[in-house]
Structure formats: C-alpha cells, structure tokens
Write a protein that holds these residues in place. Sequence first.
Motif: not given
Length: 390
Positions: A79-81, A102-110, A341-345, A378-390
């Motif tokens: 996640r780039r934020g 096959f060239l190994l690559r990182v793609h930027r997507v939106k 998998v990525v945590i968005l909020d 999700l059915s309820r919040p993860l109560q994740a550390d807020p730094r996970v979204y940075k």
Amino acid sequence: MTITIGAAVLALAMATPAMATPSRPGFDRAKLTGFASLPALTFVPHSEPSGAHIDQTPVNGVTPPFTGQPVQGFSGVVRRGDGTFDVLSDNGYGSKATSADFLLRVHRVKPTFRREKVEVLGGFNLTDPDRRVTWPLTRPDRKLTGADFDVESIVRGFDGTYWIGDEFGPFLLHFSPSGKLLETPISLPDVKAPENPFLNGGQPNLAGSKGFEGMARSIDGRTLYPMLEGTVAGDPAGTLRINEFNLRKRAYTGKRWTYTLDSPGNSIGDMIAVDDHRFLIIERDNEQGDLAKTKRIYMVDTRDRDLRKTLVADLLNLANPRGLGGFGETFRFPFQTIEDVVILDDRTLGVLNDNNFPFSSGRTAGKPDNNEFITVQLSRPLQADPRVYK
C-alpha cells in the motif's frame, strides 16, 4: 525458540450460501465492498517477447509465445497511501525452466472501484547491475528473470527500499526504490530448496518453489517475518515455519513460530502484521472454480497460549448486497492462488489474486483469469495499530 500455531476447527455447514459462515467469536460474515479487474491479456508497453519456453499449444484460448511481457501473477502487494499500490509479479510461467524470458517486475497499479477497473501506471524491473548475486544469472545484462528467482512476497521499508521473499533459495532480496539489488541474497540457515545454488550435491530439505510465499514487516519497521509455503523435512506434515529477521543486524534471530494448515494439502498466500503480535494469513487449497473449498483469511496472535487461528473472512462466502462485479448476493473469490492481502482501514482489507497467466481459469472455465482486486469489509474492526496504514 519454536511456537506452534494450531489449526482451527471450523464448522462451515450453512443452510444456504447466503447465510453467515460460523467462525470463532469476534468475526461474522464479511462483505464485498469493492471490485476491480485487470484483463488477463494486459502487457507492459514496448516490452520484450516472452513465453517461448512454455508449451506452444493453446491454453485457455491463448497461444504462446507472447509479443510482450504480461502484467501477470500478482504475488505481493504494498500500500502506498495515495490510492495506488505496488504489486509484485511472480516468477513467470510456473517454473524455473519455463520462465527464463520473463522479467521480474514490480508494477504500480490503481484500482478504480467505481468503474471496476485496475489501471497500470508504470513500474520497474528487478536488476543486479552491481553483481550482488555471486552465481551465474540468465541474462548478461543482469536483468533478473523467473529462472533466477521465484519472487513471491514484498514489503517496503521506512527508507523506501523493498524487501522481497524468494522461493528458490529461499532468499531475502533487498532492492532500491528503482529495483536495483542492494545486497547479496540472504540465505535462510539450514533450509534449502532444490533450486538453491549452494546445494553442492547435497539434499534439499524443502520442496521446489516452497520458500518465502508470505512475509510481514513489523509495525516499527525493524523486523521481517518471512513465512515458508512448504514444510521443512522432519517437521510435522502441514506445518510451516515463520522466521524472525532483524533488519538492523541483517541476521535471523533464531526465533520462529509454526503455523499449522487446516489440511496438509493447503498452502498459504500472504502474511501481514496487524500489530506487534497479531498477523493476517491467507490460507488456500489448490483448487479453483467450483472445486475450490478453502480460500480464507485467518488471524493469529502470538500471545495466545495455544496460538489458535481465528477466521476473519471466508473468501468463498462474501456477502454482496450491491451485486458488485455483476455477481449475485454471495461473492466467491474462487482462484487457485490468492496471494495478496493489505489492510486499508480498520475494517477493510484489499485482496488480490495471482492469475498464473495463462494457466488458471477459476472465474470462467476455458478463459485465462484476470487479475482481480477486491475490498472486503470485516464484521468488526481489527483494532489494528494505526501505523499499519502508513
């Protein structure tokens, strides 16, 4: 130090597909809130031909070789934020022998969920111009290929560099923001896959391409947690090691945990930190389409005495009240390989598939799978550390 994460026994009986999936207390049925798709036949502009080393007969209506490099097989996400994401293509066409072009690559997507489309904004190839790899590479220009490494997991450090998990060694690979290898590949002590260049006639103790399928970065950015996809010889069947790697010391700490699959035939797809102790892990079977039975996101907590797994989302039974993607009230993510998998909020996850282009056809029989990007509430919040979204 070894800690065991036991398998959860889940009652999955449902009166109808639309009913909630029972789970451990705390999470009920999750809901699809966003759907976007990138067509399978998407290629990197002005790129080199590829696919010359695979069978030249049609597969899922597609005939190799290809005039370019496919934007294929998302096996890791960062996640780039800013609404964009870095996604890591896997090693190409399924094996070391078939992926030398096959060239190994990182793609930027939106993803644009309103339009249900994924846009490719650019990206960068992975290279080794400074000769950090000490064994022969496939190409003299030292662009890395799927015959050199099987890259399957990716995290970004606070300094903007990338750490990527490989399955052939297994190795940890450290890259600059532009994709240049910065250090000699770092081996996992006492574990070697058949593709490892340092076997020297010895016996591997890990199956082929069963190395670092998942990898989490600690919330404080000081530690990596690379996770094997396969069971090390001598370990109990269906158990997978999670190792701890200290980034400051550039060394494994010797501490590890053991994750137990629901079935020894299952695999994991990705791993991400929720806080200092909790992690999300994708577990999947090896089936696709109607045959798929296990595509789940579990949470594990290393503070639990018995280290049980908690079902967070069943990806084959997502509520879809808005009919997103043109699907019915129950949405299935029925792909053979789900590896991102990525945590968005605090209540929303992003999940992506690896489409194994052109081989997988989990969505529509006889057609190559697209790369899909979904968001899951999700059915309820993860109560994740807020730094996970940075």
